[in-house]
Motif scaffolding. Structure first.
Motif, short mmCIF file in Angstrom:
data_model
loop_
_atom_site.label_atom_id
_atom_site.label_comp_id
_atom_site.label_asym_id
_atom_site.label_seq_id
_atom_site.Cartn_x
_atom_site.Cartn_y
_atom_site.Cartn_z
N UNK A 149 18.20 5.82 2.62
CA UNK A 149 18.81 5.19 1.44
C UNK A 149 19.09 6.24 0.37
N UNK A 150 18.14 7.14 0.15
CA UNK A 150 18.32 8.18 -0.87
C UNK A 150 19.48 9.11 -0.52
N UNK A 151 19.60 9.48 0.73
CA UNK A 151 20.69 10.36 1.14
C UNK A 151 22.03 9.64 1.05
N UNK A 152 22.05 8.39 1.39
CA UNK A 152 23.30 7.62 1.34
C UNK A 152 23.82 7.47 -0.07
N UNK A 212 0.83 -1.21 0.00
CA UNK A 212 0.00 0.00 0.00
C UNK A 212 0.87 1.25 0.00
N UNK A 213 1.97 1.22 0.75
CA UNK A 213 2.89 2.36 0.78
C UNK A 213 3.49 2.61 -0.60
N UNK A 214 3.87 1.55 -1.28
CA UNK A 214 4.47 1.67 -2.61
C UNK A 214 3.47 2.16 -3.64
N UNK A 215 2.20 1.88 -3.44
CA UNK A 215 1.16 2.31 -4.37
C UNK A 215 0.61 3.70 -4.03
N UNK A 233 2.62 4.50 12.08
CA UNK A 233 3.96 4.22 12.61
C UNK A 233 4.83 3.52 11.57
N UNK A 234 4.28 2.53 10.91
CA UNK A 234 5.06 1.82 9.89
C UNK A 234 5.30 2.69 8.66
N UNK A 235 4.37 3.53 8.29
CA UNK A 235 4.59 4.45 7.18
C UNK A 235 5.75 5.39 7.51
N UNK A 236 5.83 5.85 8.75
CA UNK A 236 6.94 6.71 9.15
C UNK A 236 8.26 5.96 9.07
N UNK A 237 8.26 4.69 9.45
CA UNK A 237 9.47 3.87 9.34
C UNK A 237 9.87 3.66 7.88
N UNK A 238 8.88 3.43 7.02
CA UNK A 238 9.16 3.26 5.59
C UNK A 238 9.76 4.54 5.01
N UNK A 239 9.18 5.68 5.39
CA UNK A 239 9.70 6.96 4.89
C UNK A 239 11.13 7.20 5.37
N UNK A 240 11.38 6.95 6.65
CA UNK A 240 12.72 7.15 7.21
C UNK A 240 13.73 6.25 6.51
N UNK A 241 13.35 5.03 6.25
CA UNK A 241 14.25 4.10 5.56
C UNK A 241 14.53 4.57 4.13
N UNK A 242 13.49 5.01 3.43
CA UNK A 242 13.65 5.49 2.07
C UNK A 242 14.51 6.73 1.98
N UNK A 243 14.33 7.65 2.92
CA UNK A 243 15.12 8.88 2.94
C UNK A 243 16.58 8.55 3.26
#
Length: 70
Positions: free
Chosen positions: A57-60, A22-25, A45-55
């Motif tokens: 990775x993108x910054x890295x 659902x997050x990916x869509x 809560x999980x959406x916030x974790x997904x966003x933090x993980x994505x950010x």
């Protein structure tokens, strides 16, 4: 079934993967909570974790500096 992606939570692997889908869509967290039959706080809560993980990775990947910065 144990959740091998998020150890230590009471969320099943099937619901976790459905929430990630659902997050990916680009489905909102509130609507995803209804679709996955979860509490809205859990999905937020999980959406916030997904966003933090994505950010992270993108910054890295696109870090303008490397090594030690003074």
């Amino acid at each position: 079934m144990k959740n091998r992606y998020c150890v230590g939570t009471h969320l099943s692997e099937r619901k976790f993967l459905r929430l990630l889908e659902c997050f990916c869509l680009d489905i909102t967290a509130s609507k995803a909570a209804l679709l996955c039959r979860l509490n809205k706080n859990t999905s937020h809560r999980f959406y916030a974790l997904f966003r933090a993980r994505g950010i992270a990775i993108a910054i890295g990947e696109d870090a303008p500096f490397g090594g030690e910065i003074e």
